[in-house]
Enzyme design. Structure first.
Site, PDB file in Angstrom:
ATOM      1  N   GLU A 156      61.900  71.846  31.177  1.00  0.00           N
ATOM      2  CA  GLU A 156      63.361  71.969  31.157  1.00  0.00           C
ATOM      3  C   GLU A 156      63.938  70.769  30.449  1.00  0.00           C
ATOM      4  OE1 GLU A 156      64.919  72.610  35.070  1.00  0.00           O
ATOM      5  OE2 GLU A 156      63.862  74.508  35.273  1.00  0.00           O
ATOM      6  N   MET A 192      59.709  85.167  50.756  1.00  0.00           N
ATOM      7  CA  MET A 192      60.828  85.655  51.576  1.00  0.00           C
ATOM      8  C   MET A 192      61.282  84.542  52.528  1.00  0.00           C
ATOM      9  SD  MET A 192      62.851  88.157  51.858  1.00  0.00           S
ATOM     10  CE  MET A 192      62.299  89.749  51.249  1.00  0.00           C
ATOM     11  N   GLY A 193      61.729  83.440  51.902  1.00  0.00           N
ATOM     12  CA  GLY A 193      62.334  82.357  52.692  1.00  0.00           C
ATOM     13  C   GLY A 193      63.835  82.576  52.760  1.00  0.00           C
ATOM     14  N   ARG A 194      64.565  81.482  52.890  1.00  0.00           N
ATOM     15  CA  ARG A 194      66.027  81.587  53.040  1.00  0.00           C
ATOM     16  C   ARG A 194      66.659  82.328  51.860  1.00  0.00           C
ATOM     17  NH1 ARG A 194      65.177  76.024  54.935  1.00  0.00           N
ATOM     18  NH2 ARG A 194      64.936  75.543  52.738  1.00  0.00           N
ATOM     19  N   ILE A 195      66.259  81.946  50.633  1.00  0.00           N
ATOM     20  CA  ILE A 195      66.907  82.535  49.457  1.00  0.00           C
ATOM     21  C   ILE A 195      66.421  83.980  49.257  1.00  0.00           C
ATOM     22  CG2 ILE A 195      67.307  82.295  46.962  1.00  0.00           C
ATOM     23  CD1 ILE A 195      66.944  79.223  47.375  1.00  0.00           C
ATOM     24  N   ARG A 203      61.212  78.032  40.369  1.00  0.00           N
ATOM     25  CA  ARG A 203      60.765  76.901  39.566  1.00  0.00           C
ATOM     26  C   ARG A 203      60.039  77.425  38.338  1.00  0.00           C
ATOM     27  NH1 ARG A 203      64.023  74.303  41.736  1.00  0.00           N
ATOM     28  NH2 ARG A 203      63.744  72.476  43.057  1.00  0.00           N
ATOM     29  N   ALA A 215      71.489  77.686  39.139  1.00  0.00           N
ATOM     30  CA  ALA A 215      71.635  78.637  40.256  1.00  0.00           C
ATOM     31  C   ALA A 215      72.508  78.085  41.385  1.00  0.00           C
ATOM     32  CB  ALA A 215      70.273  79.055  40.787  1.00  0.00           C
ATOM     33  N   HIS A 251      69.208  76.137  34.441  1.00  0.00           N
ATOM     34  CA  HIS A 251      68.978  75.692  35.823  1.00  0.00           C
ATOM     35  C   HIS A 251      70.307  75.450  36.558  1.00  0.00           C
ATOM     36  CE1 HIS A 251      65.898  73.486  38.599  1.00  0.00           C
ATOM     37  NE2 HIS A 251      66.873  74.056  39.301  1.00  0.00           N
TER      38      HIS A 251
HETATM   39  C1  GLV Z   1      67.517  73.085  42.604  1.00  0.00           C
HETATM   40  O1  GLV Z   1      66.763  73.622  41.858  1.00  0.00           O
HETATM   41  C2  GLV Z   1      67.192  72.710  43.940  1.00  0.00           C
HETATM   42  O2  GLV Z   1      66.005  72.623  44.302  1.00  0.00           O
HETATM   43  O3  GLV Z   1      68.129  72.457  44.714  1.00  0.00           O
END
Ligand code: GLV
Length: 327
Positions: free
Chosen positions: A268, A155-158, A239, A289, A287
């Protein structure tokens, strides 16, 4: 006065390269694929600064090979490709791009969640392939997102942004992290802290938002997948190595969980013949996002600004190892 030299390991937004060019002689790796190791070492040998990507190993060997190096700037929020301890030991500031991509990444995680819940990729492929014949009450049934329980690991920023999106869908949110959020965050976002195994057991959707560290490598393995509901949807926009992919394949194939939606994998890209790519209940994205125009532009500019600060001997606005400034 001669300008410092920098090596940028891939093409980024031109605006950011123009900013860098005012301060430094800039060489950009022109290829789509990352510089091979020998090229990376050769290109960085005489530089004062490097602007790196996740795919470039910035380690002690590279730092040895680049005796003039004064600053490292990563265009990403993650930086597990950089030996930060080694950089710190040498007094090298390491920049990164947090905040820029928080909301865009949460958007994508939520998109993956919804796409897996409603089988969007599989069904759209059926339409394209001419397999869809008619509206049928029992065809292509998925799961409701609204009202379902979302488990957030990390539960960090994202993670917090993911919880905000879940609120709009009336989803109860249960979470686990090594550090519990302050009570005011828990109240504001109606998020409930629970032990790791409770999050796995209770959630209809589980979204991963942890950093990759030795502790989070294969955080989700066979035992954890077994604890999940047989309908659970697992989302990973963090990740790849956070999930044991062999265990995930078995769990998806044997119906131990319902579906997975992955923006990140190990490795990846996944080889085209990877078993996960044969499954209808597994979505794999490349990858992407943080890949909105606005966010990637901002990341390019932030990475350039960090590098410029490093070259000037000024404090980077976003520095992974600010302790270098205390020395
Ligand atoms: C992408 O995966 C990032 O760490 O910014």
């Amino acid at each position: 006065m001669t300008k410092p030299k920098v090596f940028v390991t891939r093409q980024i937004f031109q605006e950011a390269l123009d900013m860098l060019s005012k301060e430094a002689d800039v060489e950009v790796w022109p290829d789509e694929l990352p510089p091979p190791r020998d090229a990376l070492l050769r290109k960085t040998a005489g530089v004062d600064g490097i602007l790196s990507l996740l795919t470039d190993a910035v380690d002690g060997e590279l730092m040895d090979a680049a005796p003039n190096l004064r600053a490292i700037s990563q265009i990403a929020v993650g930086y597990e490709n950089i030996d930060v301890a080694e950089a710190t030991r040498r007094g090298l500031p390491v920049g990164y791009t947090p905040n820029a991509l928080t909301k865009t990444t949460a958007d994508m995680a939520f998109l993956l969640l919804m796409a897996a819940a409603r089988r969007l990729v599989e069904t759209a492929e059926a339409v394209k392939a001419g397999r869809w014949k008619t509206w049928h009450p029992l065809h292509y049934l998925g799961q409701d997102v609204h009202g379902a329980t979302l488990g957030i690991l990390g539960m960090g920023r994202i993670g917090l942004e993911m919880a905000k999106r879940a609120q709009g869908f009336d989803m109860p949110v249960v979470y686990h992290d090594v550090v519990r959020r302050p009570a005011e965050d828990e109240e504001r976002l109606s998020i409930r802290y629970a032990p790791f195994s409770d999050v796995l057991r209770e959630s209809d959707f589980i979204s991963l938002h942890v950093n990759l560290t030795p502790d989070t490598r294969h955080l989700i393995g066979r035992a954890e997948l077994e604890m999940m509901k047989p309908t659970a949807v697992l989302v990973n926009a963090a990740r790849g190595p956070v999930i044991d992919h062999d265990a995930l394949y078995d769990a998806l194939k044997d119906g131990e969980i319902g579906a997975a939606a992955l923006d990140v994998t190990e490795p990846e890209p996944l080889p085209a013949d990877h078993p996960l790519l044969t499954l209808d209940n597994c979505i794999v994205a490349p990858h992407v996002a943080s890949a909105s125009v606005a966010t990637r532009r901002l990341m390019s500019i932030m990475a350039a600004e960090n590098l410029i600060a490093g070259l000037r001997g000024e404090r980077m606005a976003n520095c992974v190892n600010p302790e270098v400034y205390e020395a």
